[in-house]
Write a protein that holds these residues in place. Structure first.
Motif, PDB file in Angstrom:
ATOM      1  N   LEU A 183       0.811  -1.216   0.000  1.00  0.00           N
ATOM      2  CA  LEU A 183       0.000   0.000   0.000  1.00  0.00           C
ATOM      3  C   LEU A 183       0.848   1.271   0.000  1.00  0.00           C
ATOM      4  O   LEU A 183       0.510   2.249  -0.671  1.00  0.00           O
ATOM      5  CB  LEU A 183      -0.921   0.012   1.228  1.00  0.00           C
ATOM      6  CG  LEU A 183      -1.950  -1.110   1.327  1.00  0.00           C
ATOM      7  CD1 LEU A 183      -2.579  -1.121   2.708  1.00  0.00           C
ATOM      8  CD2 LEU A 183      -3.006  -0.964   0.250  1.00  0.00           C
ATOM      9  N   TYR A 184       1.949   1.292   0.766  1.00  0.00           N
ATOM     10  CA  TYR A 184       2.639   2.561   1.033  1.00  0.00           C
ATOM     11  C   TYR A 184       4.134   2.592   0.730  1.00  0.00           C
ATOM     12  O   TYR A 184       4.794   3.574   1.077  1.00  0.00           O
ATOM     13  CB  TYR A 184       2.409   2.978   2.492  1.00  0.00           C
ATOM     14  CG  TYR A 184       0.982   3.394   2.706  1.00  0.00           C
ATOM     15  CD1 TYR A 184       0.544   4.645   2.305  1.00  0.00           C
ATOM     16  CD2 TYR A 184       0.065   2.521   3.264  1.00  0.00           C
ATOM     17  CE1 TYR A 184      -0.767   5.027   2.470  1.00  0.00           C
ATOM     18  CE2 TYR A 184      -1.261   2.891   3.434  1.00  0.00           C
ATOM     19  CZ  TYR A 184      -1.668   4.142   3.034  1.00  0.00           C
ATOM     20  OH  TYR A 184      -2.972   4.519   3.182  1.00  0.00           O
ATOM     21  N   SER A 185       4.706   1.585   0.089  1.00  0.00           N
ATOM     22  CA  SER A 185       6.125   1.697  -0.278  1.00  0.00           C
ATOM     23  C   SER A 185       6.317   2.936  -1.135  1.00  0.00           C
ATOM     24  O   SER A 185       5.499   3.251  -1.995  1.00  0.00           O
ATOM     25  CB  SER A 185       6.580   0.469  -1.071  1.00  0.00           C
ATOM     26  OG  SER A 185       6.710  -0.632  -0.232  1.00  0.00           O
ATOM     27  N   ALA A 186       7.420   3.632  -0.909  1.00  0.00           N
ATOM     28  CA  ALA A 186       7.674   4.862  -1.677  1.00  0.00           C
ATOM     29  C   ALA A 186       9.162   5.158  -1.697  1.00  0.00           C
ATOM     30  O   ALA A 186       9.603   6.190  -1.227  1.00  0.00           O
ATOM     31  CB  ALA A 186       6.894   6.025  -1.088  1.00  0.00           C
ATOM     32  N   GLY A 187       9.948   4.230  -2.240  1.00  0.00           N
ATOM     33  CA  GLY A 187      11.368   4.510  -2.308  1.00  0.00           C
ATOM     34  C   GLY A 187      12.193   3.272  -2.531  1.00  0.00           C
ATOM     35  O   GLY A 187      11.699   2.227  -2.957  1.00  0.00           O
ATOM     36  N   LEU A 188      13.456   3.400  -2.209  1.00  0.00           N
ATOM     37  CA  LEU A 188      14.437   2.370  -2.478  1.00  0.00           C
ATOM     38  C   LEU A 188      14.259   1.175  -1.542  1.00  0.00           C
ATOM     39  O   LEU A 188      14.191   1.334  -0.330  1.00  0.00           O
ATOM     40  CB  LEU A 188      15.853   2.948  -2.313  1.00  0.00           C
ATOM     41  CG  LEU A 188      17.011   2.015  -2.640  1.00  0.00           C
ATOM     42  CD1 LEU A 188      16.968   1.583  -4.100  1.00  0.00           C
ATOM     43  CD2 LEU A 188      18.330   2.697  -2.324  1.00  0.00           C
ATOM     44  N   THR A 246      -4.775   2.341  -2.843  1.00  0.00           N
ATOM     45  CA  THR A 246      -6.134   1.978  -3.242  1.00  0.00           C
ATOM     46  C   THR A 246      -6.288   0.471  -3.480  1.00  0.00           C
ATOM     47  O   THR A 246      -7.380   0.022  -3.837  1.00  0.00           O
ATOM     48  CB  THR A 246      -6.554   2.729  -4.515  1.00  0.00           C
ATOM     49  OG1 THR A 246      -5.747   2.300  -5.615  1.00  0.00           O
ATOM     50  CG2 THR A 246      -6.438   4.234  -4.329  1.00  0.00           C
ATOM     51  N   LEU A 247      -5.223  -0.307  -3.276  1.00  0.00           N
ATOM     52  CA  LEU A 247      -5.319  -1.753  -3.503  1.00  0.00           C
ATOM     53  C   LEU A 247      -6.336  -2.381  -2.564  1.00  0.00           C
ATOM     54  O   LEU A 247      -6.441  -2.005  -1.399  1.00  0.00           O
ATOM     55  CB  LEU A 247      -3.958  -2.418  -3.294  1.00  0.00           C
ATOM     56  CG  LEU A 247      -2.885  -2.117  -4.335  1.00  0.00           C
ATOM     57  CD1 LEU A 247      -1.552  -2.728  -3.896  1.00  0.00           C
ATOM     58  CD2 LEU A 247      -3.283  -2.637  -5.701  1.00  0.00           C
ATOM     59  N   GLY A 248      -7.063  -3.354  -3.088  1.00  0.00           N
ATOM     60  CA  GLY A 248      -8.036  -4.089  -2.281  1.00  0.00           C
ATOM     61  C   GLY A 248      -7.572  -5.509  -2.024  1.00  0.00           C
ATOM     62  O   GLY A 248      -6.422  -5.877  -2.280  1.00  0.00           O
ATOM     63  N   THR A 249      -8.460  -6.317  -1.541  1.00  0.00           N
ATOM     64  CA  THR A 249      -8.185  -7.701  -1.192  1.00  0.00           C
ATOM     65  C   THR A 249      -8.054  -8.573  -2.437  1.00  0.00           C
ATOM     66  O   THR A 249      -8.842  -8.455  -3.366  1.00  0.00           O
ATOM     67  CB  THR A 249      -9.318  -8.242  -0.315  1.00  0.00           C
ATOM     68  OG1 THR A 249      -9.358  -7.492   0.897  1.00  0.00           O
ATOM     69  CG2 THR A 249      -9.150  -9.701   0.019  1.00  0.00           C
ATOM     70  N   GLU A 250      -7.053  -9.457  -2.429  1.00  0.00           N
ATOM     71  CA  GLU A 250      -6.983 -10.499  -3.446  1.00  0.00           C
ATOM     72  C   GLU A 250      -8.074 -11.528  -3.137  1.00  0.00           C
ATOM     73  O   GLU A 250      -8.243 -11.919  -1.983  1.00  0.00           O
ATOM     74  CB  GLU A 250      -5.635 -11.227  -3.413  1.00  0.00           C
ATOM     75  CG  GLU A 250      -4.467 -10.452  -3.897  1.00  0.00           C
ATOM     76  CD  GLU A 250      -3.175 -11.267  -3.860  1.00  0.00           C
ATOM     77  OE1 GLU A 250      -2.187 -10.763  -4.367  1.00  0.00           O
ATOM     78  OE2 GLU A 250      -3.155 -12.383  -3.297  1.00  0.00           O
ATOM     79  N   ARG A 251      -8.791 -11.963  -4.163  1.00  0.00           N
ATOM     80  CA  ARG A 251      -9.832 -12.984  -3.986  1.00  0.00           C
ATOM     81  C   ARG A 251      -9.600 -14.095  -5.001  1.00  0.00           C
ATOM     82  O   ARG A 251      -9.508 -13.842  -6.189  1.00  0.00           O
ATOM     83  CB  ARG A 251     -11.210 -12.390  -4.175  1.00  0.00           C
ATOM     84  CG  ARG A 251     -11.519 -11.329  -3.147  1.00  0.00           C
ATOM     85  CD  ARG A 251     -12.997 -10.963  -3.152  1.00  0.00           C
ATOM     86  NE  ARG A 251     -13.284 -10.004  -2.119  1.00  0.00           N
ATOM     87  CZ  ARG A 251     -13.431 -10.280  -0.837  1.00  0.00           C
ATOM     88  NH1 ARG A 251     -13.309 -11.506  -0.410  1.00  0.00           N
ATOM     89  NH2 ARG A 251     -13.700  -9.340   0.045  1.00  0.00           N
ATOM     90  N   ALA A 252      -9.509 -15.322  -4.501  1.00  0.00           N
ATOM     91  CA  ALA A 252      -9.182 -16.449  -5.364  1.00  0.00           C
ATOM     92  C   ALA A 252     -10.241 -17.535  -5.295  1.00  0.00           C
ATOM     93  O   ALA A 252     -10.881 -17.740  -4.261  1.00  0.00           O
ATOM     94  CB  ALA A 252      -7.838 -17.042  -4.955  1.00  0.00           C
ATOM     95  N   MET A 253     -10.407 -18.219  -6.430  1.00  0.00           N
ATOM     96  CA  MET A 253     -11.207 -19.444  -6.488  1.00  0.00           C
ATOM     97  C   MET A 253     -10.310 -20.497  -7.124  1.00  0.00           C
ATOM     98  O   MET A 253      -9.672 -20.246  -8.153  1.00  0.00           O
ATOM     99  CB  MET A 253     -12.464 -19.276  -7.303  1.00  0.00           C
ATOM    100  CG  MET A 253     -13.264 -20.573  -7.377  1.00  0.00           C
ATOM    101  SD  MET A 253     -14.892 -20.372  -8.089  1.00  0.00           S
ATOM    102  CE  MET A 253     -15.747 -19.701  -6.682  1.00  0.00           C
ATOM    103  N   LYS A 254     -10.222 -21.649  -6.467  1.00  0.00           N
ATOM    104  CA  LYS A 254      -9.300 -22.688  -6.912  1.00  0.00           C
ATOM    105  C   LYS A 254      -9.997 -24.037  -6.945  1.00  0.00           C
ATOM    106  O   LYS A 254     -10.779 -24.356  -6.058  1.00  0.00           O
ATOM    107  CB  LYS A 254      -8.095 -22.751  -5.961  1.00  0.00           C
ATOM    108  CG  LYS A 254      -7.053 -23.772  -6.349  1.00  0.00           C
ATOM    109  CD  LYS A 254      -5.867 -23.703  -5.404  1.00  0.00           C
ATOM    110  CE  LYS A 254      -4.763 -24.636  -5.870  1.00  0.00           C
ATOM    111  NZ  LYS A 254      -3.577 -24.529  -5.013  1.00  0.00           N
ATOM    112  N   ALA A 255      -9.671 -24.830  -7.971  1.00  0.00           N
ATOM    113  CA  ALA A 255     -10.156 -26.202  -8.075  1.00  0.00           C
ATOM    114  C   ALA A 255      -8.950 -27.115  -8.242  1.00  0.00           C
ATOM    115  O   ALA A 255      -8.016 -26.789  -8.985  1.00  0.00           O
ATOM    116  CB  ALA A 255     -11.100 -26.352  -9.267  1.00  0.00           C
ATOM    117  N   THR A 256      -8.975 -28.242  -7.529  1.00  0.00           N
ATOM    118  CA  THR A 256      -7.883 -29.213  -7.637  1.00  0.00           C
ATOM    119  C   THR A 256      -8.451 -30.625  -7.735  1.00  0.00           C
ATOM    120  O   THR A 256      -9.536 -30.917  -7.227  1.00  0.00           O
ATOM    121  CB  THR A 256      -6.928 -29.171  -6.421  1.00  0.00           C
ATOM    122  OG1 THR A 256      -7.659 -29.498  -5.235  1.00  0.00           O
ATOM    123  CG2 THR A 256      -6.261 -27.818  -6.273  1.00  0.00           C
TER     124      THR A 256
END
Length: 172
Positions: free
Chosen positions: A86-91, A104-114
């Motif tokens: 969210l907040y990295s700003a440099g080296l 502004t990033l939101g949650t990653e949402r995954a659907m998986k089938a195995t």
């Protein structure tokens, strides 16, 4: 940046027959990230990010016979962004690269089938596994190359945290 998380989960195993088992589960989790950072004007800002997520899973375990098993599963998952995404700003000194976050990033949402086939051969001395998997991840957070930035210490590659919708699939 203080981070607070709390969650509840439940799992169930139900024998449908002597050789067939149903597994299911669910989880709900809340995460709060309190950030203390400075604006480009030098003012202290204290944004708060709150995420409420859930995950579900259902699968079958079938013992076809003593040396052959088939497992299938369909599940959902989530991952809230890390404060550095969210907040990295440099080296970033470990990679000698400039990293830029996106608040502004939101949650990653995954659907998986195995589907996993497991076999024991040579009287149980050798185990073979074959797994097919496919995932769709909405809002997958990754570092994307974004050119170079010239500083008084030289030119550094620049990367931006971005979210993309991705498909991942394969065979193991």
């Amino acid at each position: 940046s203080p981070k607070t998380s709390a969650g509840l989960f439940r799992t169930e195993h139900i024998d449908l027959s002597e050789r067939l088992e149903l597994e299911s589960g669910g989880r709900i989790e809340g995460t709060r990230i309190d950030v203390f950072t400075y604006s480009t004007a030098g003012d202290l800002i204290t944004p708060r990010h709150t995420f409420l997520n859930h995950a579900l899973s259902v699968g079958l375990n079938w013992s076809i016979h003593d040396s052959l098993r088939l497992r299938t599963n369909i599940s959902t998952a989530f991952r809230p962004p890390h404060v550095s995404e969210l907040y990295s700003a440099g080296l970033h000194h470990g990679s000698a690269a400039i990293e830029m976050g996106d608040a502004t990033l939101g949650t990653e949402r995954a659907m998986k089938a195995t589907a996993d086939l497991e076999a024991f051969v040579l009287r149980g001395k050798l185990r073979l596994d074959l797994t097919l998997h496919a995932s769709r991840i909405g809002g997958f957070i990754q570092l994307r190359p974004d050119g170079y930035l010239l500083t008084i210490r030289g030119a550094f590659p620049r990367f931006q945290y971005v979210a993309s919708d991705v498909w991942m699939h394969g065979l193991d």
